[in-house]
Write a protein that holds these residues in place. Structure first.
Motif, PDB file in Angstrom:
ATOM      1  N   LEU A   1       0.795  -1.219   0.000  1.00  0.00           N
ATOM      2  CA  LEU A   1       0.000   0.000   0.000  1.00  0.00           C
ATOM      3  C   LEU A   1       0.832   1.275   0.000  1.00  0.00           C
ATOM      4  O   LEU A   1       0.269   2.377   0.014  1.00  0.00           O
ATOM      5  CB  LEU A   1      -0.947   0.017   1.214  1.00  0.00           C
ATOM      6  CG  LEU A   1      -1.845  -1.200   1.410  1.00  0.00           C
ATOM      7  CD1 LEU A   1      -2.799  -0.958   2.569  1.00  0.00           C
ATOM      8  CD2 LEU A   1      -2.613  -1.528   0.144  1.00  0.00           C
TER       9      LEU A   1
ATOM     10  N   VAL B   1      -7.082   2.259   0.749  1.00  0.00           N
ATOM     11  CA  VAL B   1      -7.771   1.507  -0.294  1.00  0.00           C
ATOM     12  C   VAL B   1      -7.255   1.869  -1.683  1.00  0.00           C
ATOM     13  O   VAL B   1      -7.363   1.070  -2.618  1.00  0.00           O
ATOM     14  CB  VAL B   1      -9.301   1.705  -0.203  1.00  0.00           C
ATOM     15  CG1 VAL B   1      -9.734   3.047  -0.793  1.00  0.00           C
ATOM     16  CG2 VAL B   1     -10.037   0.548  -0.887  1.00  0.00           C
ATOM     17  N   ARG B   2      -6.652   3.062  -1.828  1.00  0.00           N
ATOM     18  CA  ARG B   2      -6.092   3.468  -3.114  1.00  0.00           C
ATOM     19  C   ARG B   2      -4.564   3.506  -3.097  1.00  0.00           C
ATOM     20  O   ARG B   2      -3.935   4.205  -3.869  1.00  0.00           O
ATOM     21  CB  ARG B   2      -6.659   4.834  -3.517  1.00  0.00           C
ATOM     22  CG  ARG B   2      -8.167   4.855  -3.666  1.00  0.00           C
ATOM     23  CD  ARG B   2      -8.707   3.803  -4.641  1.00  0.00           C
ATOM     24  NE  ARG B   2      -8.233   4.003  -5.978  1.00  0.00           N
ATOM     25  CZ  ARG B   2      -8.855   4.734  -6.902  1.00  0.00           C
ATOM     26  NH1 ARG B   2      -9.995   5.335  -6.611  1.00  0.00           N
ATOM     27  NH2 ARG B   2      -8.367   4.860  -8.111  1.00  0.00           N
ATOM     28  N   LYS B   3      -3.982   2.734  -2.191  1.00  0.00           N
ATOM     29  CA  LYS B   3      -2.534   2.553  -2.114  1.00  0.00           C
ATOM     30  C   LYS B   3      -1.779   3.881  -2.042  1.00  0.00           C
ATOM     31  O   LYS B   3      -0.747   4.082  -2.647  1.00  0.00           O
ATOM     32  CB  LYS B   3      -2.035   1.708  -3.284  1.00  0.00           C
ATOM     33  CG  LYS B   3      -2.636   0.311  -3.287  1.00  0.00           C
ATOM     34  CD  LYS B   3      -2.063  -0.567  -4.374  1.00  0.00           C
ATOM     35  CE  LYS B   3      -2.639  -1.978  -4.287  1.00  0.00           C
ATOM     36  NZ  LYS B   3      -2.095  -2.880  -5.323  1.00  0.00           N
TER      37      LYS B   3
ATOM     38  N   GLY C   1      -7.807  -6.631   3.622  1.00  0.00           N
ATOM     39  CA  GLY C   1      -8.981  -6.876   2.816  1.00  0.00           C
ATOM     40  C   GLY C   1      -9.902  -7.943   3.366  1.00  0.00           C
ATOM     41  O   GLY C   1      -9.703  -8.485   4.456  1.00  0.00           O
TER      42      GLY C   1
ATOM     43  N   SER D   1     -13.072  -0.365   0.655  1.00  0.00           N
ATOM     44  CA  SER D   1     -12.952  -1.801   0.926  1.00  0.00           C
ATOM     45  C   SER D   1     -11.981  -2.440  -0.052  1.00  0.00           C
ATOM     46  O   SER D   1     -12.024  -2.167  -1.255  1.00  0.00           O
ATOM     47  CB  SER D   1     -14.315  -2.494   0.780  1.00  0.00           C
ATOM     48  OG  SER D   1     -15.279  -1.932   1.621  1.00  0.00           O
ATOM     49  N   ARG D   2     -11.145  -3.339   0.465  1.00  0.00           N
ATOM     50  CA  ARG D   2     -10.283  -4.150  -0.386  1.00  0.00           C
ATOM     51  C   ARG D   2     -10.897  -5.552  -0.476  1.00  0.00           C
ATOM     52  O   ARG D   2     -10.675  -6.394   0.387  1.00  0.00           O
ATOM     53  CB  ARG D   2      -8.855  -4.209   0.176  1.00  0.00           C
ATOM     54  CG  ARG D   2      -8.205  -2.847   0.384  1.00  0.00           C
ATOM     55  CD  ARG D   2      -6.716  -3.014   0.668  1.00  0.00           C
ATOM     56  NE  ARG D   2      -6.003  -3.407  -0.543  1.00  0.00           N
ATOM     57  CZ  ARG D   2      -4.879  -4.135  -0.558  1.00  0.00           C
ATOM     58  NH1 ARG D   2      -4.383  -4.582   0.574  1.00  0.00           N
ATOM     59  NH2 ARG D   2      -4.283  -4.423  -1.697  1.00  0.00           N
TER      60      ARG D   2
ATOM     61  N   LYS E   1     -10.862  -8.987  -1.783  1.00  0.00           N
ATOM     62  CA  LYS E   1      -9.824  -9.830  -2.370  1.00  0.00           C
ATOM     63  C   LYS E   1     -10.394 -11.014  -3.141  1.00  0.00           C
ATOM     64  O   LYS E   1      -9.836 -11.440  -4.145  1.00  0.00           O
ATOM     65  CB  LYS E   1      -8.872 -10.332  -1.279  1.00  0.00           C
ATOM     66  CG  LYS E   1      -8.314  -9.234  -0.382  1.00  0.00           C
ATOM     67  CD  LYS E   1      -7.551  -8.172  -1.171  1.00  0.00           C
ATOM     68  CE  LYS E   1      -6.258  -8.688  -1.740  1.00  0.00           C
ATOM     69  NZ  LYS E   1      -5.492  -7.623  -2.433  1.00  0.00           N
TER      70      LYS E   1
END
Length: 325
Positions: free
Chosen positions: A26, A66-68, A167, A204-205, A207
């Protein structure tokens, strides 16, 4: 600088494995970089007259994760989040975990998540639409209450810091789902709204998504939903039919409820469903989350669409870091 002073009080509860993943996946390199990223994000928010949102450290951090840690990505997701909540008030306004209608949906076991982690640090989220018959939906106050509960549940899961990093896995148990229940609940408009919220708005991640006990009409319904699902998410979908043996190959038994485990299994588990649901509701109704979700849904926050028209479209990129004294 009051916000910056408050930021110092933020104490991450990430375990060591999650800290390692945050660094490697991340771009959450260290506490100093993390603080600068949050402050950069907050400065952009305060410059946007059309967005009203909490700006506390923990809230903003989940959008960066969530958007690294892309500033542009975090801005887009935050704006999508409040656009969804502002444009669909029947799902997001005046949310109270103690509301009798929400309690009916939670008690049905439709959505559920044991507070356990698998070996990859992920939590398991259950989606069981077969638990929602017409009588349950009626007692809850209608379809809008179902979606209000779903979205509240998503906000609750995402308060877990380790989940923000590692996640979730979704287990969609489609047992007892009928075509009439699907067409009543999942209208085209509802499906479009919810998919947009899951994929573009919620921090949310996701997976993996596992489908179990798919009904005979699943392929037809999925064909209608498929255009709404991003390719990245399609690649994370697993179909298991009626085989729990196949499920066990992907989902560790130790995080499954007793009801989903073999009779001869004696290892660790998430316990009985009834206790999982009781524990979940108990946590949701505690002030830490209850007060948070009530404030989030009070109407204090959102998007002013009239003011937004004066801005130049989508959020613009800026430097990833901002030096703050």
């Amino acid at each position: 600088m009051d916000n910056v002073k408050e930021d110092v009080k933020f104490k991450s509860v990430l375990n060591e494995a999650s800290k390692k993943k945050a660094r490697e996946e991340l771009n959450e390199l260290n506490e100093s970089d993390r603080a600068i990223a949050v402050q950069t994000f907050r400065k952009w928010i305060l410059d946007q007259d059309y967005i009203r949102t909490p700006t506390d450290f923990g809230f903003l951090l989940r959008y960066l994760r969530v958007r690294k840690f892309s500033q542009l990505g975090a801005r887009q997701t935050l704006e999508n989040y409040w656009t969804s909540k502002t444009s669909t008030p029947e799902w997001f306004k005046d949310v109270d975990p103690s509301d009798p209608g929400i309690q009916v949906i939670l008690r049905s076991g439709y959505v559920m998540s044991p507070k356990l982690y698998d070996s990859n640090g992920r939590r398991l989220v259950f989606d069981r639409p077969g638990r929602l018959d017409a009588d349950t939906v009626k007692r809850a106050g209608g379809i809008a209450t179902v979606f209000k509960t779903i979205c509240m549940f998503v906000d609750w899961v995402n308060t877990d810091e380790n989940i923000q990093v590692n996640g979730i896995q979704v287990f969609a148990d489609l047992s007892n789902v009928t075509l009439s229940s699907v067409t009543t609940l999942w209208t085209a408009e509802n499906g479009k709204r919810l998919m947009h919220f899951y994929q573009n708005s919620a921090p949310s991640r996701i997976k993996q998504v596992h489908f179990y006990s798919e009904p005979v009409f699943f392929d037809a319904v999925f064909a209608l939903m498929k255009p709404l699902i991003k390719q990245k998410m399609r690649d994370r979908l697993f179909l298991h039919g009626n085989s729990m043996v196949n499920v066990y190959k992907e989902i560790e038994k130790c995080i499954l409820p007793d009801e989903y485990l073999p009779d001869d299994y004696n290892g660790p588990s998430a316990g009985p469903e009834s206790k999982i649901i009781d524990d979940m509701i108990a946590e949701m109704t505690q002030p830490a989350f209850s007060d948070y979700i009530k404030k989030l849904s009070s109407g204090e926050y959102g998007i002013d669409f009239d003011k937004k028209k004066t801005f130049d479209g989508a959020p613009s990129e800026s430097f990833r870091k901002l030096n703050v004294d």
